[in-house]
Design a protein around this motif. Structure first.
Motif, PDB file in Angstrom:
ATOM      1  N   GLN A  51      -9.925  28.326 -11.549  1.00 53.15           N
ATOM      2  CA  GLN A  51     -11.139  27.734 -10.989  1.00 53.15           C
ATOM      3  C   GLN A  51     -11.208  26.293 -11.475  1.00 53.15           C
ATOM      4  O   GLN A  51     -11.167  26.035 -12.678  1.00 53.15           O
ATOM      5  N   ILE A  52     -11.294  25.339 -10.544  1.00 57.26           N
ATOM      6  CA  ILE A  52     -11.413  23.922 -10.881  1.00 57.26           C
ATOM      7  C   ILE A  52     -12.794  23.450 -10.457  1.00 57.26           C
ATOM      8  O   ILE A  52     -13.152  23.538  -9.285  1.00 57.26           O
ATOM      9  N   ASP A  53     -13.572  22.981 -11.433  1.00 53.58           N
ATOM     10  CA  ASP A  53     -14.914  22.464 -11.177  1.00 53.58           C
ATOM     11  C   ASP A  53     -14.903  20.969 -11.465  1.00 53.58           C
ATOM     12  O   ASP A  53     -14.655  20.552 -12.594  1.00 53.58           O
ATOM     13  N   CYS A  54     -15.165  20.174 -10.460  1.00 55.86           N
ATOM     14  CA  CYS A  54     -15.247  18.720 -10.603  1.00 55.86           C
ATOM     15  C   CYS A  54     -16.729  18.364 -10.607  1.00 55.86           C
ATOM     16  O   CYS A  54     -17.396  18.446  -9.576  1.00 55.86           O
ATOM     17  N   ILE A  55     -17.230  18.017 -11.789  1.00 53.26           N
ATOM     18  CA  ILE A  55     -18.655  17.806 -11.974  1.00 53.26           C
ATOM     19  C   ILE A  55     -19.122  16.548 -11.234  1.00 53.26           C
ATOM     20  O   ILE A  55     -18.646  15.456 -11.487  1.00 53.26           O
ATOM     21  N   GLN A  56     -20.035  16.753 -10.298  1.00 53.05           N
ATOM     22  CA  GLN A  56     -20.657  15.700  -9.494  1.00 53.05           C
ATOM     23  C   GLN A  56     -19.671  14.918  -8.621  1.00 53.05           C
ATOM     24  O   GLN A  56     -19.943  13.786  -8.236  1.00 53.05           O
ATOM     25  N   CYS A  57     -18.536  15.493  -8.309  1.00 53.84           N
ATOM     26  CA  CYS A  57     -17.593  14.830  -7.404  1.00 53.84           C
ATOM     27  C   CYS A  57     -18.198  14.775  -5.999  1.00 53.84           C
ATOM     28  O   CYS A  57     -18.740  15.774  -5.520  1.00 53.84           O
ATOM     29  N   PRO A  58     -18.111  13.661  -5.320  1.00 47.94           N
ATOM     30  CA  PRO A  58     -18.619  13.574  -3.954  1.00 47.94           C
ATOM     31  C   PRO A  58     -17.670  14.256  -2.980  1.00 47.94           C
ATOM     32  O   PRO A  58     -16.500  13.905  -2.884  1.00 47.94           O
ATOM     33  N   MET A  59     -18.136  15.270  -2.273  1.00 51.34           N
ATOM     34  CA  MET A  59     -17.285  16.050  -1.374  1.00 51.34           C
ATOM     35  C   MET A  59     -16.595  15.178  -0.334  1.00 51.34           C
ATOM     36  O   MET A  59     -15.435  15.376  -0.044  1.00 51.34           O
ATOM     37  N   GLY A  60     -17.274  14.180   0.184  1.00 49.65           N
ATOM     38  CA  GLY A  60     -16.683  13.348   1.223  1.00 49.65           C
ATOM     39  C   GLY A  60     -15.495  12.537   0.744  1.00 49.65           C
ATOM     40  O   GLY A  60     -14.631  12.180   1.526  1.00 49.65           O
ATOM     41  N   ASP A  61     -15.432  12.271  -0.567  1.00 48.68           N
ATOM     42  CA  ASP A  61     -14.338  11.478  -1.122  1.00 48.68           C
ATOM     43  C   ASP A  61     -13.237  12.328  -1.722  1.00 48.68           C
ATOM     44  O   ASP A  61     -12.155  11.830  -2.004  1.00 48.68           O
ATOM     45  N   ALA A  62     -13.504  13.611  -1.967  1.00 51.37           N
ATOM     46  CA  ALA A  62     -12.535  14.480  -2.626  1.00 51.37           C
ATOM     47  C   ALA A  62     -11.424  14.877  -1.668  1.00 51.37           C
ATOM     48  O   ALA A  62     -11.678  15.227  -0.527  1.00 51.37           O
ATOM     49  N   ASP A  63     -10.203  14.803  -2.145  1.00 51.87           N
ATOM     50  CA  ASP A  63      -9.047  15.238  -1.363  1.00 51.87           C
ATOM     51  C   ASP A  63      -8.561  16.549  -1.957  1.00 51.87           C
ATOM     52  O   ASP A  63      -7.845  16.556  -2.955  1.00 51.87           O
ATOM     53  N   LEU A  64      -9.019  17.678  -1.385  1.00 55.56           N
ATOM     54  CA  LEU A  64      -8.595  18.993  -1.840  1.00 55.56           C
ATOM     55  C   LEU A  64      -7.265  19.291  -1.170  1.00 55.56           C
ATOM     56  O   LEU A  64      -7.203  19.535   0.024  1.00 55.56           O
ATOM     57  N   ILE A  65      -6.218  19.224  -1.955  1.00 58.67           N
ATOM     58  CA  ILE A  65      -4.881  19.232  -1.385  1.00 58.67           C
ATOM     59  C   ILE A  65      -4.395  20.617  -0.977  1.00 58.67           C
ATOM     60  O   ILE A  65      -3.762  20.773   0.051  1.00 58.67           O
ATOM     61  N   THR A  66      -4.691  21.628  -1.767  1.00 59.99           N
ATOM     62  CA  THR A  66      -4.154  22.952  -1.465  1.00 59.99           C
ATOM     63  C   THR A  66      -5.034  24.043  -2.058  1.00 59.99           C
ATOM     64  O   THR A  66      -5.793  23.788  -2.984  1.00 59.99           O
ATOM     65  N   ALA A  67      -4.944  25.237  -1.525  1.00 59.00           N
ATOM     66  CA  ALA A  67      -5.645  26.393  -2.079  1.00 59.00           C
ATOM     67  C   ALA A  67      -4.672  27.303  -2.816  1.00 59.00           C
ATOM     68  O   ALA A  67      -5.070  28.275  -3.425  1.00 59.00           O
ATOM     69  N   LYS A  68      -3.368  26.975  -2.753  1.00 60.55           N
ATOM     70  CA  LYS A  68      -2.356  27.788  -3.424  1.00 60.55           C
ATOM     71  C   LYS A  68      -1.197  26.892  -3.829  1.00 60.55           C
ATOM     72  O   LYS A  68      -0.730  26.072  -3.051  1.00 60.55           O
ATOM     73  N   LYS A  69      -0.777  27.015  -5.078  1.00 58.36           N
ATOM     74  CA  LYS A  69       0.362  26.252  -5.577  1.00 58.36           C
ATOM     75  C   LYS A  69       1.316  27.247  -6.221  1.00 58.36           C
ATOM     76  O   LYS A  69       1.021  27.797  -7.276  1.00 58.36           O
ATOM     77  N   GLY A  70       2.440  27.498  -5.547  1.00 57.85           N
ATOM     78  CA  GLY A  70       3.358  28.529  -6.037  1.00 57.85           C
ATOM     79  C   GLY A  70       2.626  29.862  -6.047  1.00 57.85           C
ATOM     80  O   GLY A  70       1.974  30.232  -5.071  1.00 57.85           O
ATOM     81  N   PRO A  71       2.657  30.580  -7.181  1.00 56.17           N
ATOM     82  CA  PRO A  71       1.978  31.880  -7.246  1.00 56.17           C
ATOM     83  C   PRO A  71       0.507  31.775  -7.628  1.00 56.17           C
ATOM     84  O   PRO A  71      -0.164  32.785  -7.760  1.00 56.17           O
ATOM     85  N   VAL A  72      -0.021  30.562  -7.791  1.00 53.46           N
ATOM     86  CA  VAL A  72      -1.384  30.382  -8.297  1.00 53.46           C
ATOM     87  C   VAL A  72      -2.352  30.019  -7.185  1.00 53.46           C
ATOM     88  O   VAL A  72      -2.138  29.062  -6.440  1.00 53.46           O
ATOM     89  N   TRP A  73      -3.444  30.792  -7.085  1.00 57.75           N
ATOM     90  CA  TRP A  73      -4.538  30.492  -6.164  1.00 57.75           C
ATOM     91  C   TRP A  73      -5.483  29.534  -6.857  1.00 57.75           C
ATOM     92  O   TRP A  73      -5.762  29.670  -8.039  1.00 57.75           O
ATOM     93  N   ILE A  74      -6.026  28.566  -6.115  1.00 59.72           N
ATOM     94  CA  ILE A  74      -6.907  27.554  -6.684  1.00 59.72           C
ATOM     95  C   ILE A  74      -8.268  27.661  -6.014  1.00 59.72           C
ATOM     96  O   ILE A  74      -8.386  27.577  -4.793  1.00 59.72           O
ATOM     97  N   LEU A  75      -9.310  27.853  -6.827  1.00 59.41           N
ATOM     98  CA  LEU A  75     -10.690  27.892  -6.345  1.00 59.41           C
ATOM     99  C   LEU A  75     -11.344  26.584  -6.758  1.00 59.41           C
ATOM    100  O   LEU A  75     -11.224  26.160  -7.905  1.00 59.41           O
ATOM    101  N   TYR A  76     -12.026  25.932  -5.835  1.00 64.05           N
ATOM    102  CA  TYR A  76     -12.710  24.679  -6.124  1.00 64.05           C
ATOM    103  C   TYR A  76     -14.208  24.913  -6.173  1.00 64.05           C
ATOM    104  O   TYR A  76     -14.745  25.632  -5.355  1.00 64.05           O
ATOM    105  N   GLY A  77     -14.857  24.268  -7.105  1.00 59.01           N
ATOM    106  CA  GLY A  77     -16.300  24.377  -7.208  1.00 59.01           C
ATOM    107  C   GLY A  77     -16.879  23.137  -7.846  1.00 59.01           C
ATOM    108  O   GLY A  77     -16.158  22.265  -8.325  1.00 59.01           O
ATOM    109  N   GLY A  78     -18.182  23.050  -7.874  1.00 53.31           N
ATOM    110  CA  GLY A  78     -18.851  21.946  -8.538  1.00 53.31           C
ATOM    111  C   GLY A  78     -18.741  20.633  -7.802  1.00 53.31           C
ATOM    112  O   GLY A  78     -19.006  19.596  -8.371  1.00 53.31           O
ATOM    113  N   ILE A  79     -18.330  20.665  -6.553  1.00 53.60           N
ATOM    114  CA  ILE A  79     -18.213  19.436  -5.770  1.00 53.60           C
ATOM    115  C   ILE A  79     -19.476  19.308  -4.945  1.00 53.60           C
ATOM    116  O   ILE A  79     -19.780  20.158  -4.120  1.00 53.60           O
TER     117      ILE A  79
END
Length: 81
Positions: A51-79
């Motif tokens: 789980q990756i939480d970017c505190i107060q990151c502006p959603m419009g500027d964030a570049d969420l590149i992937t939801a999976k990297k190799g065998p790891v699932w990535i959850l985004y929050g706090g944007i």
């Protein structure tokens, strides 16, 4: 000066890079890029989910590149919108 070398005048960028401990940093492993300096918290939810939480990151500027990297699932929050 190289035209790609911005040195100290380059603006701050927050980057999250996910890679195996045996591998070094490589920009191909970036999973989140946000212009500006922000606090990022990462928490392993399981052996294959982070789980990756970017505190107060502006959603419009964030570049969420992937939801999976190799065998790891990535959850985004706090944007914030």
């Amino acid at each position: 000066m190289d035209s790609n070398d911005h040195g100290a005048i380059a603006p701050a960028v927050t980057v999250v890079n996910l890679h195996a401990s045996k591998d070094g940093w490589d920009s191909e492993n970036n999973v989140l890029i946000v212009p500006g300096a922000y606090t990022v918290n990462a928490t392993w939810k399981s052996n294959s989910t982070v789980q990756i939480d970017c505190i107060q990151c502006p959603m419009g500027d964030a570049d969420l590149i992937t939801a999976k990297k190799g065998p790891v699932w990535i959850l985004y929050g706090g944007i914030s919108p």
